[in-house]
Design a protein around this motif. Sequence first.
Motif, PDB file in Angstrom:
ATOM      1  N   GLU A 176      -5.217  12.594  -2.209  1.00 15.03           N
ATOM      2  CA  GLU A 176      -4.980  12.070  -3.553  1.00 15.03           C
ATOM      3  C   GLU A 176      -4.127  10.799  -3.562  1.00 15.03           C
ATOM      4  N   ASN A 177      -3.053  10.752  -2.788  1.00 13.63           N
ATOM      5  CA  ASN A 177      -2.122   9.626  -2.832  1.00 13.63           C
ATOM      6  C   ASN A 177      -2.352   8.606  -1.721  1.00 13.63           C
ATOM      7  N   TYR A 178      -3.529   8.595  -1.127  1.00 12.62           N
ATOM      8  CA  TYR A 178      -3.796   7.697  -0.006  1.00 12.62           C
ATOM      9  C   TYR A 178      -3.627   6.238  -0.413  1.00 12.62           C
ATOM     10  N   SER A 179      -3.014   5.461   0.489  1.00 10.01           N
ATOM     11  CA  SER A 179      -2.942   4.008   0.341  1.00 10.01           C
ATOM     12  C   SER A 179      -3.285   3.401   1.698  1.00 10.01           C
ATOM     13  N   MET A 180      -3.543   2.109   1.749  1.00  9.33           N
ATOM     14  CA  MET A 180      -3.902   1.456   3.010  1.00  9.33           C
ATOM     15  C   MET A 180      -2.781   1.629   4.047  1.00  9.33           C
ATOM     16  N   GLY A 181      -1.544   1.678   3.617  1.00 12.52           N
ATOM     17  CA  GLY A 181      -0.411   1.852   4.518  1.00 12.52           C
ATOM     18  C   GLY A 181      -0.247   3.272   5.020  1.00 12.52           C
ATOM     19  N   SER A 182      -1.084   4.191   4.543  1.00 15.05           N
ATOM     20  CA  SER A 182      -0.987   5.592   4.969  1.00 15.05           C
ATOM     21  C   SER A 182      -1.633   5.846   6.323  1.00 15.05           C
ATOM     22  N   ASP A 183      -2.362   4.853   6.861  1.00 15.08           N
ATOM     23  CA  ASP A 183      -2.952   5.016   8.190  1.00 15.08           C
ATOM     24  C   ASP A 183      -1.820   5.270   9.178  1.00 15.08           C
ATOM     25  N   PRO A 228       7.044   4.289   4.849  1.00 14.92           N
ATOM     26  CA  PRO A 228       7.030   4.859   3.495  1.00 14.92           C
ATOM     27  C   PRO A 228       7.202   3.792   2.415  1.00 14.92           C
ATOM     28  N   CYS A 229       6.505   3.965   1.309  1.00 15.18           N
ATOM     29  CA  CYS A 229       6.613   3.062   0.159  1.00 15.18           C
ATOM     30  C   CYS A 229       7.902   3.396  -0.594  1.00 15.18           C
ATOM     31  N   ALA A 230       8.718   2.384  -0.845  1.00 14.89           N
ATOM     32  CA  ALA A 230      10.008   2.584  -1.516  1.00 14.89           C
ATOM     33  C   ALA A 230       9.835   2.837  -3.017  1.00 14.89           C
ATOM     34  N   PHE A 231       8.699   2.489  -3.582  1.00 15.59           N
ATOM     35  CA  PHE A 231       8.528   2.558  -5.035  1.00 15.59           C
ATOM     36  C   PHE A 231       7.643   3.695  -5.522  1.00 15.59           C
ATOM     37  N   PHE A 232       6.810   4.249  -4.643  1.00 11.71           N
ATOM     38  CA  PHE A 232       5.817   5.231  -5.073  1.00 11.71           C
ATOM     39  C   PHE A 232       6.429   6.417  -5.809  1.00 11.71           C
ATOM     40  N   HIS A 233       7.528   6.980  -5.303  1.00 11.69           N
ATOM     41  CA  HIS A 233       8.132   8.162  -5.916  1.00 11.69           C
ATOM     42  C   HIS A 233       9.181   7.821  -6.972  1.00 11.69           C
ATOM     43  N   THR A 234       9.530   6.555  -7.141  1.00 10.99           N
ATOM     44  CA  THR A 234      10.559   6.192  -8.119  1.00 10.99           C
ATOM     45  C   THR A 234       9.919   5.611  -9.366  1.00 10.99           C
ATOM     46  N   LYS A 235       9.738   4.306  -9.395  1.00 11.30           N
ATOM     47  CA  LYS A 235       9.166   3.681 -10.589  1.00 11.30           C
ATOM     48  C   LYS A 235       7.655   3.504 -10.525  1.00 11.30           C
ATOM     49  N   GLY A 236       7.070   3.936  -9.394  1.00 11.05           N
ATOM     50  CA  GLY A 236       5.625   3.818  -9.223  1.00 11.05           C
ATOM     51  C   GLY A 236       5.273   2.533  -8.500  1.00 11.05           C
ATOM     52  N   CYS A 237       4.234   2.597  -7.705  1.00  7.29           N
ATOM     53  CA  CYS A 237       3.802   1.446  -6.919  1.00  7.29           C
ATOM     54  C   CYS A 237       2.697   0.712  -7.666  1.00  7.29           C
ATOM     55  N   SER A 238       2.915  -0.580  -7.900  1.00  8.67           N
ATOM     56  CA  SER A 238       1.932  -1.369  -8.642  1.00  8.67           C
ATOM     57  C   SER A 238       0.717  -1.739  -7.790  1.00  8.67           C
ATOM     58  N   SER A 239       0.811  -1.600  -6.466  1.00  6.45           N
ATOM     59  CA  SER A 239      -0.304  -1.968  -5.583  1.00  6.45           C
ATOM     60  C   SER A 239      -1.365  -0.883  -5.474  1.00  6.45           C
ATOM     61  N   GLY A 240      -1.015   0.355  -5.810  1.00  6.75           N
ATOM     62  CA  GLY A 240      -1.975   1.462  -5.755  1.00  6.75           C
ATOM     63  C   GLY A 240      -2.503   1.699  -4.358  1.00  6.75           C
ATOM     64  N   ARG A 241      -3.820   1.925  -4.244  1.00  7.66           N
ATOM     65  CA  ARG A 241      -4.428   2.227  -2.943  1.00  7.66           C
ATOM     66  C   ARG A 241      -4.396   1.030  -1.993  1.00  7.66           C
ATOM     67  N   ASP A 242      -4.155  -0.191  -2.500  1.00  7.01           N
ATOM     68  CA  ASP A 242      -4.091  -1.387  -1.669  1.00  7.01           C
ATOM     69  C   ASP A 242      -2.700  -1.615  -1.077  1.00  7.01           C
ATOM     70  N   CYS A 243      -1.751  -0.743  -1.379  1.00  6.49           N
ATOM     71  CA  CYS A 243      -0.376  -0.896  -0.893  1.00  6.49           C
ATOM     72  C   CYS A 243      -0.344  -0.813   0.628  1.00  6.49           C
ATOM     73  N   GLU A 244       0.421  -1.694   1.249  1.00  6.37           N
ATOM     74  CA  GLU A 244       0.525  -1.686   2.712  1.00  6.37           C
ATOM     75  C   GLU A 244       1.532  -0.661   3.215  1.00  6.37           C
ATOM     76  N   PHE A 245       2.136   0.107   2.313  1.00  7.74           N
ATOM     77  CA  PHE A 245       3.086   1.149   2.682  1.00  7.74           C
ATOM     78  C   PHE A 245       2.521   2.523   2.326  1.00  7.74           C
ATOM     79  N   CYS A 246       3.040   3.553   2.979  1.00 10.56           N
ATOM     80  CA  CYS A 246       2.489   4.896   2.867  1.00 10.56           C
ATOM     81  C   CYS A 246       2.904   5.611   1.577  1.00 10.56           C
ATOM     82  N   HIS A 247       1.933   6.169   0.876  1.00  4.70           N
ATOM     83  CA  HIS A 247       2.178   6.967  -0.326  1.00  4.70           C
ATOM     84  C   HIS A 247       2.142   8.464  -0.031  1.00  4.70           C
TER      85      HIS A 247
END
Length: 120
Positions: A40-47, A56-75
Motif C-alpha cells: 500500500e505505501n510503496y514508493s520508489m525509495g522503498s526498493d 526512510p522518508c522524513a515526511f511520510f508519517h508526519t505531515k505527509g509526503c508530497s512526492s507520493g509513489r515517486d518519492c526517492e525515500f522509503c514509505h
Amino acid sequence: CSTVDTGSVPAVRGAKAELPVPPVLRLETALTSLPLEERENYSMGSDGHDLRQCKPCAFFHTKGCSSGRDCEFCHLCPKGEKQRRQKEKRAFFGAMRSLQKIASESWPFRSSSTGSTLSE
C-alpha cells in the motif's frame, strides 16, 4: 525435524542454562508476503526495504509526503525509523571515536613487565 508449529518456543534441555530455540523459517510464509511494488505505501525509495538498504522518508508519517509513489525515500519504514537509525549511527561513530582515542593514547604499546615497546 517437525513442521508442526507448536505456538511456543521450547527450550534446549541439557545445557547449563536453557536457551530458547530459534523459530523455524517457513517457505510458504515467506512466499505469501506481497512484493514491494504491491504494498500500500510503496514508493520508489522503498526498493531495498527488506534488506534495510532504503532511506526512510522524513515526511511520510508526519505531515505527509508530497512526492507520493515517486518519492526517492522509503514509505514502508515505520514511524520513527529515521530518528532510530540516526541515533544508532551517532552511537556507532561515537564508539569508534572513543576506540581511536584509546588506541592513539596507548601507542606505542608498552609491555607492563619490561617497560619496553614491542618494536624493540
